[in-house]
Scaffold this motif. Sequence first.
Motif, PDB file in Angstrom:
ATOM      1  N   TRP A   1       0.793  -1.157  -0.138  1.00  0.00           N
ATOM      2  CA  TRP A   1       0.073  -0.032  -0.049  1.00  0.00           C
ATOM      3  C   TRP A   1       0.983   1.171  -0.038  1.00  0.00           C
ATOM      4  N   GLU A   2       2.074   1.248   0.492  1.00  0.00           N
ATOM      5  CA  GLU A   2       2.991   2.451   0.570  1.00  0.00           C
ATOM      6  C   GLU A   2       3.446   2.865  -0.734  1.00  0.00           C
ATOM      7  N   THR A   3       3.581   2.011  -1.651  1.00  0.00           N
ATOM      8  CA  THR A   3       3.885   2.010  -3.006  1.00  0.00           C
ATOM      9  C   THR A   3       2.605   2.798  -3.708  1.00  0.00           C
ATOM     10  N   VAL A   4       1.545   2.092  -3.658  1.00  0.00           N
ATOM     11  CA  VAL A   4       0.362   2.609  -4.174  1.00  0.00           C
ATOM     12  C   VAL A   4       0.009   4.030  -3.782  1.00  0.00           C
ATOM     13  N   SER A   5      -0.143   4.203  -2.368  1.00  0.00           N
ATOM     14  CA  SER A   5      -0.353   5.707  -1.869  1.00  0.00           C
ATOM     15  C   SER A   5       0.665   6.683  -2.213  1.00  0.00           C
ATOM     16  N   SER A   6       1.984   6.348  -2.486  1.00  0.00           N
ATOM     17  CA  SER A   6       3.190   7.107  -2.801  1.00  0.00           C
ATOM     18  C   SER A   6       2.807   7.531  -4.329  1.00  0.00           C
ATOM     19  N   ILE A   7       2.583   6.638  -5.156  1.00  0.00           N
ATOM     20  CA  ILE A   7       2.293   7.009  -6.484  1.00  0.00           C
ATOM     21  C   ILE A   7       0.979   7.920  -6.812  1.00  0.00           C
ATOM     22  N   ASN A   8      -0.013   7.374  -6.046  1.00  0.00           N
ATOM     23  CA  ASN A   8      -1.159   8.317  -5.947  1.00  0.00           C
ATOM     24  C   ASN A   8      -1.248   9.696  -5.550  1.00  0.00           C
ATOM     25  N   ALA A   9      -0.472   9.862  -4.400  1.00  0.00           N
ATOM     26  CA  ALA A   9      -0.431  11.165  -3.918  1.00  0.00           C
ATOM     27  C   ALA A   9       0.793  11.699  -4.748  1.00  0.00           C
ATOM     28  N   GLY A  10       1.947  11.170  -5.267  1.00  0.00           N
ATOM     29  CA  GLY A  10       2.648  11.938  -6.169  1.00  0.00           C
ATOM     30  C   GLY A  10       1.891  12.444  -7.405  1.00  0.00           C
ATOM     31  N   LEU A  11       1.093  11.816  -7.903  1.00  0.00           N
ATOM     32  CA  LEU A  11       0.462  12.066  -9.221  1.00  0.00           C
ATOM     33  C   LEU A  11      -0.522  13.281  -8.794  1.00  0.00           C
ATOM     34  N   THR A  12      -1.148  13.211  -7.685  1.00  0.00           N
ATOM     35  CA  THR A  12      -1.884  14.308  -7.203  1.00  0.00           C
ATOM     36  C   THR A  12      -1.168  15.707  -7.077  1.00  0.00           C
ATOM     37  N   GLU A  13       0.097  15.438  -6.386  1.00  0.00           N
ATOM     38  CA  GLU A  13       0.716  16.730  -6.464  1.00  0.00           C
ATOM     39  C   GLU A  13       1.339  17.215  -7.670  1.00  0.00           C
ATOM     40  N   LEU A  14       1.595  16.483  -8.624  1.00  0.00           N
ATOM     41  CA  LEU A  14       2.021  16.962 -10.026  1.00  0.00           C
ATOM     42  C   LEU A  14       1.005  17.634 -10.565  1.00  0.00           C
ATOM     43  N   GLY A  15      -0.366  17.017 -10.651  1.00  0.00           N
ATOM     44  CA  GLY A  15      -1.480  17.812 -11.113  1.00  0.00           C
ATOM     45  C   GLY A  15      -1.581  19.323 -10.672  1.00  0.00           C
ATOM     46  N   GLN A  16      -1.547  19.292  -9.399  1.00  0.00           N
ATOM     47  CA  GLN A  16      -1.539  20.788  -8.663  1.00  0.00           C
ATOM     48  C   GLN A  16      -0.614  21.309  -9.128  1.00  0.00           C
ATOM     49  N   VAL A  17       0.622  21.109  -9.352  1.00  0.00           N
ATOM     50  CA  VAL A  17       1.818  21.825  -9.564  1.00  0.00           C
ATOM     51  C   VAL A  17       1.483  22.543 -11.184  1.00  0.00           C
ATOM     52  N   VAL A  18       1.282  21.626 -12.162  1.00  0.00           N
ATOM     53  CA  VAL A  18       0.700  21.626 -13.042  1.00  0.00           C
ATOM     54  C   VAL A  18      -0.355  23.184 -13.389  1.00  0.00           C
ATOM     55  N   CYS A  19      -1.374  23.064 -12.394  1.00  0.00           N
ATOM     56  CA  CYS A  19      -2.462  23.863 -12.283  1.00  0.00           C
ATOM     57  C   CYS A  19      -1.916  25.327 -11.992  1.00  0.00           C
ATOM     58  N   ASP A  20      -0.916  25.208 -10.946  1.00  0.00           N
ATOM     59  CA  ASP A  20      -0.471  26.451 -10.345  1.00  0.00           C
ATOM     60  C   ASP A  20       0.331  27.105 -11.345  1.00  0.00           C
ATOM     61  N   VAL A  21       1.214  26.365 -12.156  1.00  0.00           N
ATOM     62  CA  VAL A  21       2.110  26.966 -13.161  1.00  0.00           C
ATOM     63  C   VAL A  21       1.226  27.729 -14.225  1.00  0.00           C
ATOM     64  N   ILE A  22       0.427  26.738 -14.663  1.00  0.00           N
ATOM     65  CA  ILE A  22      -0.592  27.447 -15.675  1.00  0.00           C
ATOM     66  C   ILE A  22      -1.210  28.681 -15.108  1.00  0.00           C
ATOM     67  N   LYS A  23      -1.772  28.610 -13.990  1.00  0.00           N
ATOM     68  CA  LYS A  23      -2.474  29.748 -13.801  1.00  0.00           C
ATOM     69  C   LYS A  23      -1.744  31.042 -13.389  1.00  0.00           C
ATOM     70  N   ASP A  24      -0.301  30.732 -12.855  1.00  0.00           N
ATOM     71  CA  ASP A  24       0.174  31.673 -12.224  1.00  0.00           C
ATOM     72  C   ASP A  24       1.310  32.432 -13.328  1.00  0.00           C
ATOM     73  N   GLU A  25       1.520  31.740 -14.388  1.00  0.00           N
ATOM     74  CA  GLU A  25       2.528  32.187 -15.364  1.00  0.00           C
ATOM     75  C   GLU A  25       2.076  31.833 -16.847  1.00  0.00           C
ATOM     76  N   TYR A  26       0.905  31.397 -17.146  1.00  0.00           N
ATOM     77  CA  TYR A  26       0.468  31.275 -18.705  1.00  0.00           C
ATOM     78  C   TYR A  26      -0.791  31.690 -18.853  1.00  0.00           C
ATOM     79  N   VAL A  27      -1.681  31.885 -18.013  1.00  0.00           N
ATOM     80  CA  VAL A  27      -2.881  32.341 -18.569  1.00  0.00           C
ATOM     81  C   VAL A  27      -3.525  33.296 -17.366  1.00  0.00           C
ATOM     82  N   ASP A  28      -4.230  34.454 -17.894  1.00  0.00           N
ATOM     83  CA  ASP A  28      -4.799  35.412 -17.246  1.00  0.00           C
ATOM     84  C   ASP A  28      -6.374  35.427 -17.334  1.00  0.00           C
ATOM     85  N   TRP A  29      -6.989  34.293 -17.145  1.00  0.00           N
ATOM     86  CA  TRP A  29      -8.602  34.254 -17.314  1.00  0.00           C
ATOM     87  C   TRP A  29      -9.424  34.518 -16.244  1.00  0.00           C
TER      88      TRP A  29
END
Length: 151
Positions: free
Chosen positions: A110-138
């Motif tokens: 479960w540690e591996t599963v949880s680590s992967i799921n948490a890591g992908l969730t974190e990646l998604g949030q970083v992508v959203c933050d970078v897009i909103k903060d640096e690429y779009v002004d919607w």
Amino acid sequence: MALDVPVPDRPALSGSMDTADYEDVEVQGDEYRRDELAEVLDEGAWADAFERWAVDTSLDESAWDIVTDLDLIAEFDFFWDSFAGRVGYHAPGLPENWREREVHPDIESWETVSSINAGLTELGQVVCDVIKDEYVDWEPDEVDAGDLPDF
């Protein structure tokens, strides 16, 4: 601990997917602007966000190998949430019944599963933050006063 791997290809955003079909997000509105987000990802937002995430992620290379073997990055979806005025996302993840389904031979805990799921969730949030903060002004859609709750 930094993850030293090449930036993967960005996900092909799921234009056929309605965000109402996702269990992990709630979006009001139906103008997802995926084509525009795909352009922004191609212009550098994907690479910028991935590189920032890789510096701080707790995923190690063996967990990343599982992510790439299962092509989980392709399952990401990013969309504009016009009501909230934000970039939203759906992150892929490993199922709770990973053991019964024999999802991948290198997943043993479960540690591996949880680590992967948490890591992908974190990646998604970083992508959203970078897009909103640096690429779009919607701006968010204006809300009709009749749509606001009574306090």
